[in-house]
Design an enzyme around this catalytic site. Structure first.
Site, PDB file in Angstrom:
ATOM      1  N   THR A   1       0.836  -1.194   0.000  1.00 38.88           N
ATOM      2  CA  THR A   1       0.000   0.000   0.000  1.00 38.88           C
ATOM      3  C   THR A   1       0.873   1.246   0.000  1.00 38.88           C
ATOM      4  OG1 THR A   1      -1.763   1.144   1.228  1.00 38.88           O
ATOM      5  CG2 THR A   1      -0.073   0.065   2.537  1.00 38.88           C
TER       6      THR A   1
ATOM      7  N   HIS B   1     -11.151  -2.795  -3.510  1.00 36.10           N
ATOM      8  CA  HIS B   1     -11.842  -1.837  -4.380  1.00 36.10           C
ATOM      9  C   HIS B   1     -12.896  -2.480  -5.283  1.00 36.10           C
ATOM     10  CE1 HIS B   1      -7.912   0.633  -3.864  1.00 36.10           C
ATOM     11  NE2 HIS B   1      -8.770   0.915  -2.907  1.00 36.10           N
TER      12      HIS B   1
END
Length: 400
Positions: free
Chosen positions: A142, A215
């Site tokens: 990330t 997502h």
């Protein structure tokens, strides 16, 4: 002076440049292949502007300042003397950057991809061929921050910093002193937080990246049953996550972990047990920022740094319809979910939840990846899947 070649020119690149310059005094060379941003940043430098990044979190505010030495599309100039390359750019641009840099790859370069996408390893092999063996790759799951650039080359803001970031590296690379030194330098560039924890095999880190697990599932939960009628208000991406969306994310996470276990069963010397569930990732990464830790559903709806994020929409007569041409589908499907689905296909591991999301997402973005349960669609060559690279044997993935 140590040189870092930073690939990308977006939010993360702005923040990293200022922090690295102030915290370590390193020389940051920006390789930017996107002309509009590159030109504006170059103009800012010519005007004598100094990039300022403000960190605003936990009722405190601090600032960092520092400029890159260059912002250029000249890969040779950007790479000159740089032994550390940081990819902080969208996955759909990786091929262009890798191809541009291929002539200038040298032995003992250390490549960081922040955040990584599961197909990054395949993309390097496709672009660099035998030269890929000259470099060491460190992948992180990330970005270090929730951040936003407000004025190109001049201002950016950090809204939240992760406590830790989990990374992956091959056992061979981990043993090299110059890789250890590069990791220590990048940690100093970032500051005390996030703490870089390179505790996973590279394959495990690549397969368990956040984008593919979160997502598309949230998007499918919000819009999978949408009736096509415009809506009155724009839903928040995380804080208005649906029960279905959280369930889809959990099931994708379970499939990723299951694939890891399958690979370890096939290759007992490959230990992927350090892979964690999506819920545990959130708890490890955001712990104190989460208001309700009961379930993934409550975590998504109470993780403070992401409270303001909303779904991408288009306005129609004062109301709103979803915009599917966004990175949560156009990037996290072909460069995130498809590569992992491709590994699963080669390993003979079923992924019914991923398949369901991929069938829906490819219709939304006008692509064809999955056909009759196989990654044989006409748009597979555009992805960073093993199938796009001609890889057909699981051992060629596991022992890369």
């Amino acid at each position: 002076m140590t040189k870092i070649l930073l690939c990308g020119d977006g939010n993360g690149a702005h923040v990293f440049t200022a922090l690295a310059t102030q915290n370590c005094g390193v020389q940051v060379n920006i390789l930017s292949l996107y002309e509009p941003v590159r030109t504006q940043w170059q103009n800012s430098l010519k005007q004598g502007a100094t990039l300022k990044v403000v960190r605003e979190e936990k009722d405190t505010e601090e600032s960092f300042e520092g400029n890159p030495v260059m912002v250029t599309d000249d890969a040779k100039a950007a790479a000159d003397g740089a032994k550390i390359l940081v990819f902080m750019n969208p996955a759909f641009t990786h091929d262009a950057y890798l191809n541009a840099l291929e002539p200038y790859v040298t032995k003992d370069m250390v490549i960081f991809t922040i955040p990584c996408q599961p197909g990054f390893d395949f993309a390097i092999r496709k672009a660099w061929g035998d030269k890929a063996s000259l470099v060491d790759v460190v992948v992180f799951d990330t970005l270090p921050w929730a951040c936003k650039m407000s004025e190109i080359g001049k201002n950016a803001r950090i809204y939240g910093t992760k406590d830790s970031m989990y990374g992956g590296i091959s056992a061979k690379s981990k043993a090299k002193p110059h890789v250890t030194a590069a990791l220590e330098l990048v940690q100093r560039c970032l500051g005390q937080t996030p703490e870089l924890r390179v505790t996973r095999p590279k394959l495990g880190a690549l397969m368990s990246t956040l984008g593919l697990q979160i997502h598309p599932g949230i998007m499918y939960g919000q819009w999978g049953k949408w009736d096509g009628k415009p809506i009155d208000e724009v839903p928040r991406f995380y804080y208005d996550a649906t029960v279905d969306g959280a369930t889809y994310c959990e099931r994708v996470s379970e499939e990723v972990l299951g694939l890891g276990k399958k690979i370890t069963e096939l290759f007992p010397d490959v230990d992927l047990s350090s892979m964690v569930s999506l819920k545990d990732w959130y708890l490890n990464t955001y712990g104190p920022e989460i208001g309700d830790k009961t379930s993934l559903y409550t975590i998504l709806r109470s993780n403070a740094p992401y409270a303001s994020f909303k779904h991408f929409v288009k306005e129609v007569d004062g109301k709103y319809v979803p915009d599917f041409n966004v990175r949560y589908l156009t990037q996290d499907i072909p460069y995130g979910m498809i590569p992992v689905r491709g590994i699963a296909e080669i390993a003979g591991f079923p992924t019914p939840m991923m398949d369901e999301i991929i069938y829906w997402a490819q219709r939304c973005i006008g692509k064809e990846y999955l056909v009759d349960g196989k990654l044989t669609g006409k748009d597979i060559p555009e992805t960073s899947s093993p199938q796009a690279c001609g890889i057909t044997k699981i051992q060629d993935i596991v022992y890369a």
